[in-house]
Design a protein around this motif. Structure first.
Motif, PDB file in Angstrom:
ATOM      1  N   ASP A  14       0.820  -1.208   0.000  1.00 54.04           N
ATOM      2  CA  ASP A  14       0.000   0.000   0.000  1.00 54.04           C
ATOM      3  C   ASP A  14       0.857   1.263   0.000  1.00 54.04           C
ATOM      4  N   GLU A  15       1.991   1.229   0.727  1.00 51.29           N
ATOM      5  CA  GLU A  15       2.865   2.398   0.833  1.00 51.29           C
ATOM      6  C   GLU A  15       3.466   2.801  -0.511  1.00 51.29           C
ATOM      7  N   THR A  16       3.554   1.851  -1.441  1.00 53.95           N
ATOM      8  CA  THR A  16       4.232   2.117  -2.718  1.00 53.95           C
ATOM      9  C   THR A  16       3.262   2.336  -3.877  1.00 53.95           C
TER      10      THR A  16
ATOM     11  N   SER B 145       1.421  12.792   3.973  1.00 58.00           N
ATOM     12  CA  SER B 145       1.527  11.423   4.461  1.00 58.00           C
ATOM     13  C   SER B 145       2.813  10.821   3.901  1.00 58.00           C
TER      14      SER B 145
ATOM     15  N   LEU C 232       3.082   7.984   2.560  1.00 58.54           N
ATOM     16  CA  LEU C 232       2.792   7.067   1.460  1.00 58.54           C
ATOM     17  C   LEU C 232       3.055   7.756   0.114  1.00 58.54           C
TER      18      LEU C 232
ATOM     19  N   GLU D 144       7.118  15.760   5.609  1.00 54.03           N
ATOM     20  CA  GLU D 144       6.385  14.516   5.811  1.00 54.03           C
ATOM     21  C   GLU D 144       5.896  14.443   7.252  1.00 54.03           C
TER      22      GLU D 144
ATOM     23  N   ALA E 285      -0.502   9.341   7.816  1.00 50.21           N
ATOM     24  CA  ALA E 285      -0.623   7.987   7.274  1.00 50.21           C
ATOM     25  C   ALA E 285      -2.028   7.461   7.582  1.00 50.21           C
TER      26      ALA E 285
ATOM     27  N   HIS F 177      -5.283  10.857   3.259  1.00 45.27           N
ATOM     28  CA  HIS F 177      -6.125   9.762   2.791  1.00 45.27           C
ATOM     29  C   HIS F 177      -7.543   9.853   3.341  1.00 45.27           C
TER      30      HIS F 177
END
Length: 163
Positions: free
Chosen positions: A20-22, A53, A55, A76, A81, A109
């Motif tokens: 998910d992070e990428t 975030s 991500l 950041e 997140a 998000h």
């Protein structure tokens, strides 16, 4: 203080083997986010601070906003997140002592940003505000120790209304 909550642009779909992070913005996501950023620039919107975030899709969205000259500073914040907490973010925020005229943008998000807006405006999460990808919520934060339930919603815009 004006707080802008900005959802990341359209990203790759979730799939097995892709962390998910990428997940990255798609070409359509980059284009739409750039169009939104250019429209915000035309409207004279600027951010003194732009927090994102960790991500990838949010970082890419923040970079597009930066490249369109909406902000000179990107940082950041782990609080943004998907598992971030508004209460932890508010504790951090209070320590920053930003001037009242600061315009702060948070790129993150859904459902977090919608929930955060509800908590700031209504004092509770009502699961009613939904922020579209590359959408924006604007909130005026009062000069109080706790903006929870004391803030004013001044902007809720899906990208299609900016394009």
């Amino acid at each position: 203080m004006e707080l802008y909550l900005i959802r990341h642009g359209i990203a790759q779909e979730r799939e097995i083997g892709l962390a998910d992070e990428t997940r990255s913005l798609t070409d359509k996501g980059r284009d739409k986010t750039r169009q939104v950023a250019q429209r915000l620039s035309e409207l004279g919107v600027r951010f003194d601070v732009l927090l994102t975030s960790p991500l990838l899709r949010s970082q890419q969205t923040a970079k597009i906003l930066h490249d369109c000259k909406l902000s000179q500073n990107i940082a950041e914040s782990a609080h943004l997140a998907p598992d971030g907490s508004i209460h932890d973010w508010l504790d951090w925020f209070k320590k920053q002592q930003y001037p009242q005229q600061t315009q702060l943008a948070l790129v993150g998000h859904q459902p977090n940003l919608g929930q955060w807006a509800e908590i700031l405006v209504w004092g509770e999460d009502r699961a009613k505000l939904f922020l579209k990808k590359a959408g924006i919520i604007g909130i005026a934060l009062p000069e109080t120790d706790s903006p929870i339930g004391q803030s004013q919603l001044f902007w809720l815009t899906a990208p299609k209304f900016l394009l």
